[in-house]
Design an enzyme around this catalytic site. Structure first.
Site, PDB file in Angstrom:
ATOM      1  N   ASP A 149       3.902   4.561   2.359  1.00 42.19           N
ATOM      2  CA  ASP A 149       3.126   3.712   3.257  1.00 42.19           C
ATOM      3  C   ASP A 149       2.553   4.573   4.384  1.00 42.19           C
ATOM      4  O   ASP A 149       2.252   5.740   4.184  1.00 42.19           O
ATOM      5  CB  ASP A 149       4.027   2.586   3.794  1.00 42.19           C
ATOM      6  CG  ASP A 149       3.273   1.296   4.055  1.00 42.19           C
ATOM      7  OD1 ASP A 149       2.437   1.287   4.974  1.00 42.19           O
ATOM      8  OD2 ASP A 149       3.516   0.298   3.356  1.00 42.19           O
ATOM      9  N   HIS A 223       2.072  -0.579   9.839  1.00 44.60           N
ATOM     10  CA  HIS A 223       2.258  -1.149   8.503  1.00 44.60           C
ATOM     11  C   HIS A 223       3.519  -0.621   7.821  1.00 44.60           C
ATOM     12  O   HIS A 223       4.332  -1.392   7.276  1.00 44.60           O
ATOM     13  CB  HIS A 223       1.022  -0.843   7.662  1.00 44.60           C
ATOM     14  CG  HIS A 223       0.926  -1.632   6.400  1.00 44.60           C
ATOM     15  ND1 HIS A 223       1.567  -1.268   5.239  1.00 44.60           N
ATOM     16  CD2 HIS A 223       0.245  -2.764   6.098  1.00 44.60           C
ATOM     17  CE1 HIS A 223       1.297  -2.135   4.279  1.00 44.60           C
ATOM     18  NE2 HIS A 223       0.493  -3.053   4.778  1.00 44.60           N
ATOM     19  N   SER A 548       1.026  -6.872   0.682  1.00 44.25           N
ATOM     20  CA  SER A 548       1.759  -5.672   1.076  1.00 44.25           C
ATOM     21  C   SER A 548       3.031  -6.040   1.828  1.00 44.25           C
ATOM     22  O   SER A 548       3.928  -5.204   1.986  1.00 44.25           O
ATOM     23  CB  SER A 548       0.889  -4.775   1.954  1.00 44.25           C
ATOM     24  OG  SER A 548       0.453  -5.458   3.102  1.00 44.25           O
TER      25      SER A 548
END
Length: 768
Positions: A149, A223, A548
């Site tokens: 990620d 994220h 996600s």
């Protein structure tokens, strides 16, 4: 000669960044594993196989140039030796062409820039600490989750190792790489590894600006921190976002170890970097890979993410991937390889209520993360009554302070970020904002941390508000009720990508759905909750949405099941999660779909259904699949020998004496393709199930037939006498009469039931 790594060549289009002088581009190059291995043996200690390949490329391209102007050498970025075999390099056109003369070369594909695609979710999923799956025995098993990620914020409480007395597993080979604001001291018994990959990204986008990002595993976007804590974050009491969603934040597998592999930056994620991360994660010894990343749908032999994931599965690693955020349009699902667990997104029954009261007495339930006080009844302005051209979208400079001051501004979603719209309203002197969904956005509401009183509303409420605004002196108020529970859930998110798979529709995709709307998890304190430059607020937890976010839910659940059943294969874990999934919501109605004209969702939206981890831990039967089974499936797709070599690294040949059909892959669901121009369609598939439940158990087949199709199961009864026993059956699908149209899909299911278990597989019959 034998090469052991696939070369990943990445080519970026003019829309990206211009390539330097020689018009070089980055490619991922796939090599024959046996050839690279043999070459290493031949070379001994003098050099490595990939160095010899680089020398060969230089020599061959110079020969083709006829001894003309000397060209620069190829630029090697990465070598891959575990999940795939090959390398990534920047090559000129002539250097690329010269690869065809290099022994062991299989294929080369351009590098591609991909994109990134919980206080309450464990409870919503039925998990209870100290019971069932979350007993100390299961949680004590050292399962390692690799997160590919945007990195991680290591100082966050979610990644502290308090209470983790067991040492890091001796099988772990990973490290905590030093880089910008990251040292080995940032790792511990929870965060046991961290690496960063940026050569492919920098080859395309230029050197990373370290004033806004880090050439290390440290997260500058939020994220990666969010997904890592969702999968395996430590239990944190008192977590919230602006006072909303208060509770104990915990990852799905809160005692699992985390290894962070940063491959994503502000401009995206280069496939060459992603492959380097996956290859290293497999070598390091992760048990689960969580890939909240996606690009375009393409055949598997050109899909480097699919190829690397197959290599991971070959090493016994479970791979979960996001289904994509391009819904509600059909055939938008990505990461569709049958060895990947493709995860859709759906809602929980929690909401952050912001009620809108109109002056005509109508009331609508909206949502918001705004934590301030409610508004009074104020005038509403919209479009021309709020400003000039573009005012309906509340874009920069379109709102007139003279028109909006002290009023509630109505804004249409669709152009800029919702929080930025609120900032424009605030800057113009507005007192509040209503955000309206379009018809295509449906009733789904994703909440935002607004800077002023605001409420987001679904399409039906938006339609009524637009009609009301045209009346004389429209007014409204916004009342904030905080966090509430009890909504109908799960509901499939409108943004969640839908099946059938565009390139390979021979398995139902996505596989399952999981919570992915308005999920609270860890967040870097240096990244604003809205991720806008003008937002100076700092939070430790943030609420975001996407497949996600649903993906790491399943990654964490897979880790728990792996801990409980350490001898299960990745396919067995996947099967357990699929066949135990449910299709009825908390009101006992079929799961609904916010992005569909039909109120009921289908397997092309949720696959087998919503994950149910407790049932998945004891599914009764599993459909197991080996690495070789996947290769035989690819043979059934009629891939050429060169295409198969790219996927298998050159060490597999399809049988020529066996008639393979796609439907015989031992998958826990059934995708049946009929000819829309025929009235005599039929297909027969074979499946084998393994008993992982009670030793002596009898299962009876019950088919819920798709409309217009007869389903015949032989035998109808399976009698198991011991644990681990395998029994096979066939299922035939026969068209009944004429199909009313030459296209369309009918859905059904096949359930193997016993006194204790219900093992369900969805059926999708499509007339093409």
């Amino acid at each position: 000669m034998a090469y052991r790594i696939s070369l990943l060549l990445v080519v970026f289009t003019a829309a990206a960044i211009s390539i330097a002088s020689e018009d070089k581009a980055t490619y991922v190059v796939h090599m024959d594993k046996a050839q690279t291995t043999a070459l290493d043996r031949t070379l001994g200690d003098s050099k490595k196989w990939y160095e010899a390949v680089m020398d060969s490329i230089t020599e061959l391209s110079a020969e083709e140039d006829g001894g003309g102007e000397e060209a620069s050498d190829p630029e090697l970025l990465y070598t891959y030796e575990t999940a795939i075999t090959g390398f990534a390099a920047r090559l000129s056109t002539k250097q690329l062409e010269s690869l065809n003369k290099v022994e062991g070369f299989l294929s080369a594909v351009p590098d591609e820039m991909m994109s990134l695609q919980t206080t309450y979710s464990p409870q919503f999923l039925g998990l209870k600490f100290g019971r069932g799956l979350l007993t100390s025995r299961n949680l004590a098993n050292d399962v390692i989750i690799g997160i590919v990620d945007s990195g991680i914020w290591p100082e966050h409480d979610s990644f502290k190792d308090r209470g983790m007395t067991r040492p890091v597993p001796s099988r772990w080979k990973g490290v905590c790489e030093q880089g910008t604001r990251f040292t080995a001291k940032n790792c511990n018994k929870k965060l046991i590894g961290a690496r960063a990959y940026y050569k492919g990204y920098e080859a395309t986008a230029g050197k990373i600006d370290e004033t806004v990002d880090f050439r290390s595993a440290r997260d500058s976007q939020g994220h990666g921190t969010h997904t890592a804590s969702t999968a395996a974050g430590h239990m944190i009491d008192g977590a919230s976002s602006f006072g909303m969603a208060k509770g104990v934040a915990a990852g799905m597998s809160c005692t699992a170890r985390i290894a962070a592999y940063k491959a994503c930056y502000a401009g995206g994620c280069a496939t060459s970097d992603i492959l380097a991360a996956i290859d290293q994660a497999v070598s390091d010894g992760v048990d689960v890979l969580s890939l909240s990343i996606g690009g375009s749908s393409q055949p598997y032999y050109t899909d480097v993410l699919a190829i690397a994931s197959l290599g991971a599965v070959q090493h016994g690693i479970f791979v979960a991937a996001a289904a994509g955020n391009s819904g509600p349009s059909s055939s938008t699902v990505i990461n569709t390889a049958p060895w990947m667990m493709t995860v859709a997104a759906s809602t929980m029954d929690r909401s952050f209520t912001a009620i809108v009261n109109l002056g005509n007495g109508e009331t609508f339930d909206g949502e918001s993360l705004y934590s301030g006080t409610s508004t009074e009844q104020l005038s509403l302005v919209y479009d021309q009554s709020a400003g000039g051209a573009g005012a309906k979208y509340c874009t920069s400079g379109t709102l007139s302070p003279d028109l909006v001051k002290g009023k509630i501004v109505v804004c249409e979603r669709g152009i800029n970020r919702e929080v930025e719209m609120g900032q424009e309203v605030e800057k113009a002197g507005g007192a509040g904002m209503l955000l309206l969904n379009t018809e295509s956005q449906g009733e789904e509401i994703r909440v935002d941390p607004h800077v002023l009183p605001a409420s987001s509303l679904g399409a039906s409420a938006a339609k009524s508000i637009r009609n009301y605004i045209s009346s004389e002196n429209p007014t409204a108020s916004i009342v904030f009720n905080g966090t509430t529970f009890g909504n109908q859930a799960p509901v499939i998110a409108s943004f969640s990508s839908r099946g059938p798979a565009h390139t390979e529709p021979y398995v139902i995709k996505p596989d399952v759905t999981a919570p992915g709307v308005n999920i609270l998890a860890a967040w870097p304190p240096t990244v604003s909750p809205s991720k806008t430059k003008s937002d100076n607020r700092s939070v430790l937890f943030n609420v975001i949405s996407g497949t996600s976010i649903s993906c790491p839910h399943v990654s964490g659940l897979a880790a728990i099941i792996k801990g409980a059943h350490q001898d299960w294969s990745p396919a067995a874990i996947k099967s357990a999660l699929m066949t135990s999934a449910y299709t009825l919501d908390n009101k006992k109605s079929p799961i609904s779909d916010t992005g569909s004209e039909s109120p009921t969702a289908t397997p092309f939206a949720y696959g087998s259904g919503h994950v149910d981890p407790e049932r998945a831990s004891n599914p009764g039967l599993v459909y197991d699949i080996s690495y070789e089974d996947y290769l035989y499936y690819l043979c059934s797709l009629k891939y050429s020998s060169s295409q198969m070599a790219t996927i298998s690294r050159g060490n597999f040949s399809c049988p020529t004496d066996t008639d393979l059909q796609t439907g015989d892959l031992n998958y826990p669901s059934f995708a049946v393709l009929f000819d829309g121009n025929s009235h005599n369609n039929s297909a027969t598939y074979k499946r084998t199930v393994t008993n992982v439940g009670y030793a002596t158990t009898t299962y009876v087949a019950q088919a819920h037939e798709p409309e217009g199709v007869s389903v015949i199961v032989e035998p109808k009864v399976l009698k198991f006498k011991q644990n681990g026993q395998k029994l096979s059956y066939t299922v035939s699908f026969v068209q009944l009469g004429e199909k009313s149209s030459s296209s369309g899909t009918s859905f059904g299911s096949l359930v193997w039931g016993s006194s204790r278990y219900s093992v369900r597989s969805p059926i999708a019959v499509t007339w093409q």
